[in-house]
Enzyme design. Structure first.
Site, PDB file in Angstrom:
ATOM      1  CD  GLU A 169     116.778   7.912  16.629  1.00  0.00           C
ATOM      2  OE1 GLU A 169     117.029   8.827  17.433  1.00  0.00           O
ATOM      3  OE2 GLU A 169     115.662   7.740  16.102  1.00  0.00           O
ATOM      4  CD  GLU A 210     112.573   4.606  17.302  1.00  0.00           C
ATOM      5  OE1 GLU A 210     113.534   4.020  17.833  1.00  0.00           O
ATOM      6  OE2 GLU A 210     112.335   5.808  17.472  1.00  0.00           O
TER       7      GLU A 210
END
Length: 492
Positions: free
Chosen positions: A240, A343
């Site tokens: 991220e 994810e």
């Protein structure tokens, strides 16, 4: 729990190397295979459905008969095995600190049940793919890293922290998966002293002077895990990279990630004999995936190191839209680069929601559409969590397919376990996605031909309507029923 496990076991009983000068497309080029000719006589059907007891249950064998043009009003799902697309690498989940710690708080017989449920091909759902964290993440009991402060030479590098829970857990998972489990690894943050904010939490950026040391950090981690008989298949650059989180995080713009790959991480991997490791860029949400992909992959010096583009599903600001068109655009624009779902989980754990049907449907909807958009591997987040949705050192509690009650020793199977299983149990490594067409919007479908020639068709119905439909293949068809809020896998 005993009744759930009995059902599961009963059902299951029935049931490229880098070369200097090569372009990314050349490295990742598919080996074309001849068309698959399928002339089955019968199909087997497995169903999970809301407001029933069906959980990956085999409901019977159905005959395929010669058929013609369906009526205009007849719902159908057509598969065309001659038209093949991407090759599947695997399906699985992340083996985090939280999962490992929870695992070892359970009695030995329950630990074996967990391993069987996830990794056994016959009695479980056959995971063959995994992820783990480099140093700490939110799903660790505390923040940690592998070197002492200011050790830019990494002479103190040690993974001793992971020896207590995570390394033994991963090794047990590999054994349960039959001795082989593809794994990629991801960092959440460099050590605090390498960052602009001097903190592993709350974003910050990697300082220029520590970029060589940080690139070597990945190599050291891979070396230490492989010394312990844990092969590392690939790695992502940064989890991220556009999120400033209250947990471990580090921010890279697209230009910064591109330059780190081409100047530091890519060359460091190759100079240390790790050019075969699959390097994954982005590793964040679908909303910005094309902007990140085109920035990195349009630069040949960065693109030559990149195997794939990873993505997540956390996009609350898009109104719940999973934006599959963005990942499909990446696949269309850069066909030599792989797409990988790295994810996803349902956040904000609430024990009163463990039976919420929306948990599983979110997985089914994402997996089906991700594969239809060109995705080659699909990775759930924590494979296992405790009765609180943790442990987690910042209170970011989430759902997992199985929750272990560490106080009572019991397991809770959420319906997401079964939805994932409709893919992972039947779609094998090396499978090719094949053309699939549905005549109804609410009857979503995808299909795959496995290396042994068997076919798995997954049909998802998220509506309140029951559909009586025809499954059609090579001029033959059979009549099937899709229950409201159900997922079914048809094998032939």
């Amino acid at each position: 729990m005993k009744n759930i496990l009995k059902t599961v076991v009963g059902v299951f009983a029935v049931s490229g190397l880098f070369f200097a000068g090569c372009t990314n497309r050349e490295v990742n080029k598919e080996v074309e295979q001849p068309p698959v000719v399928v002339n089955p006589e019968k199909v087997n059907v497995y169903v999970t459905a809301k407001d029933t007891n069906l959980r990956l249950d085999a409901i019977g064998e159905f005959s395929l008969q010669t058929g013609g043009q369906p009526l205009e009003t007849q719902p159908f799902v057509l598969i065309d095995p001659a038209k093949k697309f991407q090759t599947i690498e695997g399906i699985g989940a992340a083996l985090t600190d939280a999962s490992a710690e929870t695992f070892y708080k359970m009695p030995r017989n329950v630990r074996q049940e967990i391993l069987t449920a996830f990794f056994d091909q016959e009695k479980g759902i056959g995971y063959n793919f995994s992820r783990t964290n480099i140093a700490s993440c939110d799903f660790s009991s505390a923040s940690y890293n592998y070197v002492v402060e200011n050790d830019s030479l990494l002479t103190t590098f040690s993974v001793q922290h992971d020896e207590q829970y995570r390394i033994p857990f991963i090794k047990e998972a590999i054994e349960a998966a039959g001795g082989e489990l593809k794994m990629f690894v991801s960092p959440w943050s460099p050590p605090a002293w390498m960052k602009s904010n001097n903190n592993v939490l709350l974003g910050g950026k990697l300082l220029e002077q520590f970029k060589p040391a940080w690139a070597k950090y990945y190599v050291k981690f891979i070396e230490e895990y492989e010394k312990r008989d844990i092969p590392v298949w690939g790695l992502s650059v940064q989890n991220e990279p556009m999120a400033v989180q209250r947990w471990e995080s580090c921010v890279y713009t697209a230009d910064e990630e591109r330059d780190f790959i081409k100047k530091y991480l890519g060359p460091t991997l190759h100079s240390n004999g790790m050019g075969d490791k699959k390097l994954i860029a982005w590793d964040h949400n679908r909303d910005q995936v094309y902007q990140r992909a085109t920035t990195i992959l349009s630069d040949p010096e960065a693109a030559k190191y990149v195997w794939g583009i990873g993505f997540h599903w956390y996009e609350p600001w898009t109104g719940g839209d999973m934006q599959f068109e963005n990942t499909k655009l990446v696949n269309d624009a850069f066909p030599g680069t792989k797409l990988i779902f790295t994810e996803g989980c349902v956040e904000s754990f609430d024990i009163n929601r463990v039976n919420d049907w929306a948990l599983g449907e979110r997985y089914g909807y994402s997996m089906l559409n991700d594969f239809n958009s060109g995705t080659v591997a699909w990775t759930d987040w924590n494979i296992l969590l405790d009765e609180t949705g943790g442990p987690n050192h910042v209170g970011n509690l989430c759902f997992a397919p199985i929750h272990a009650n560490t106080q009572t020793g019991e397991l809770i199977y959420t319906n997401s376990y079964y939805y994932i299983g409709h893919f992972s149990k039947f779609v094998k490594e090396g499978a090719r996605r094949i053309a699939t067409s549905s005549s109804r919007t609410d009857l979503q479908a995808t299909a795959f031909v496995n290396p042994d020639g068997t076919i798995a068709v997954v049909v998802l119905n998220m509506s309140e309507e029951k559909f009586n439909y025809q499954l059609m293949v090579n001029g033959k068809s059979t009549d099937l029923e899709s229950l409201p809020h159900s997922i079914m896998t048809i094998t032939l």
